[in-house]
Scaffold this motif. Structure first.
Motif, PDB file in Angstrom:
ATOM      1  N   LEU A 101      -1.487  11.302  -5.626  1.00 15.31           N
ATOM      2  CA  LEU A 101      -0.795  11.160  -4.346  1.00 15.31           C
ATOM      3  C   LEU A 101       0.686  11.522  -4.441  1.00 15.31           C
ATOM      4  O   LEU A 101       1.222  12.206  -3.551  1.00 15.31           O
TER       5      LEU A 101
ATOM      6  N   LEU B 265      -3.399   1.182  -5.678  1.00 11.38           N
ATOM      7  CA  LEU B 265      -4.047   2.409  -6.118  1.00 11.38           C
ATOM      8  C   LEU B 265      -4.263   2.363  -7.621  1.00 11.38           C
ATOM      9  O   LEU B 265      -3.460   1.780  -8.354  1.00 11.38           O
TER      10      LEU B 265
ATOM     11  N   LYS C 227      -0.081   4.251  -0.402  1.00  8.21           N
ATOM     12  CA  LYS C 227      -0.713   5.328   0.376  1.00  8.21           C
ATOM     13  C   LYS C 227      -0.297   5.263   1.833  1.00  8.21           C
ATOM     14  O   LYS C 227      -0.003   6.291   2.463  1.00  8.21           O
TER      15      LYS C 227
ATOM     16  N   SER D  53       0.833  -1.208   0.000  1.00 11.33           N
ATOM     17  CA  SER D  53       0.000   0.000   0.000  1.00 11.33           C
ATOM     18  C   SER D  53       0.868   1.259   0.000  1.00 11.33           C
ATOM     19  O   SER D  53       1.403   1.672   1.038  1.00 11.33           O
TER      20      SER D  53
END
Length: 314
Positions: free
Chosen positions: A72, A64, A39, A37
């Motif tokens: 991001l 994502l 993020k 991940s």
């Protein structure tokens, strides 16, 4: 779901800690990291890029969509001089290549690979500084008696066909979800009946290597204890109870350029880490010297063999 974006922008000026893009002259640092991940890993990823200064980075499990990845990190990666190729998917899977030494002929996916049942974002390739670099997230396989295990083997067979048809220098970088040998797990007895260590999986990996690919870390450190993944549970990391499943496989001309190859265990420590550590390969020059195999080395060798069960087996 799988489209390609090249993220470009102005390089940061007058900021000493940011890397400047390299040309094809001099060494090239290649890294692969399953971030589990992107993020969640931003607070770790960006400082790591500034510290280790890799020229090519293969990421796995970005989790994502391409648009979300761009929103991001697009501007911050462009500031650091990276172009980016993406194969994204919401919530699951997702791979990327970041490059400061060129990003040409980008392809997404593995031609002829099955889906489960739909195609998944598990592969992206590009030519970086003359080398065909693949960022790969091989299917897990789940259990040896599952449909997902058969999917894994079929996916690997398709990857083999793609690599076989690829001319020139190649690097396969990523989470292969296979420990190549018993030496690549903390205790073979703990993995009996589990995926990642079965004969068909290892045979599929060996068929890839038979195309002329070398296991860079293992050839550099043939007798050392080297892991790249440790389960979050049961204190596995602190006891050094891990697996080596994140690999860099390279053709002989690339392997001959290796000046250093090591696992950045420091990136697995501290707050909010991935359960995988980056693997770093320096070509032609080694900015940190020929360090390794694991930096820093673990302080624990773990309990005696046969005394620990995998968390999922308890």
């Amino acid at each position: 779901m799988n489209h390609i974006q090249a993220l470009t922008g102005q390089f940061a000026q007058a900021v000493s800690f940011l890397s400047v893009p390299r040309t094809t002259v001099g060494g090239v640092r290649v890294a692969t990291w399953n971030v589990n991940s992107v993020k969640q890993r931003v607070p770790r990823l960006l400082p790591w890029l500034d510290q280790r200064r890799p020229d090519v980075v293969c990421l796995q499990e970005t989790k994502l969509t391409d648009a979300a990845f761009d929103d991001l990190l697009g501007a911050q990666l462009a500031e650091r001089g990276y172009e980016v190729a993406l194969a994204g998917q919401a919530q699951w899977n997702g791979v990327a290549i970041l490059s400061r030494v060129g990003l040409a002929d980008v392809t997404v996916g593995v031609d002829g690979a099955p889906g489960f049942p739909d195609p998944e974002a598990r592969a992206v390739a590009a030519t970086c500084d003359g080398v065909r670099v693949h960022s790969l997230y091989v299917p897990n396989g789940r259990t040896p008696d599952s449909d997902h295990y058969q999917y894994k083997l079929a996916w690997l067979a398709a990857l083999r066909d793609v690599v076989k048809a690829t001319p020139g220098d190649v690097m396969l970088c990523g989470d292969m979800n296979i420990a190549p040998a018993d030496a690549d797990v903390f205790d073979p007895a703990a993995y009996v009946g589990q995926t990642h260590v079965t004969d068909p999986e290892r045979a599929a990996l060996a068929e890839l290597q038979a195309l002329g690919l070398h296991d860079v870390i293992r050839e550099r450190w043939p007798n050392e204890r080297v892991f790249t993944y440790w389960d979050y549970r049961a204190g596995m990391f602190h006891q050094d109870l891990g697996m080596r499943i994140d690999l860099v496989l390279a053709t002989a001309p690339v392997t001959g350029r290796v000046a250093a190859a090591w696992v950045d265990r420091h990136a697995r420590k501290g707050t909010g880490p991935s359960d995988h550590a980056p693997v770093i390969v320096d070509l032609d020059e080694a900015p940190d010297g020929d360090i390794g195999p694991v930096v820093p080395p673990p302080s624990s060798r773990g309990p005696r063999k046969g005394s620990v069960k995998l968390p999922q087996a308890k």
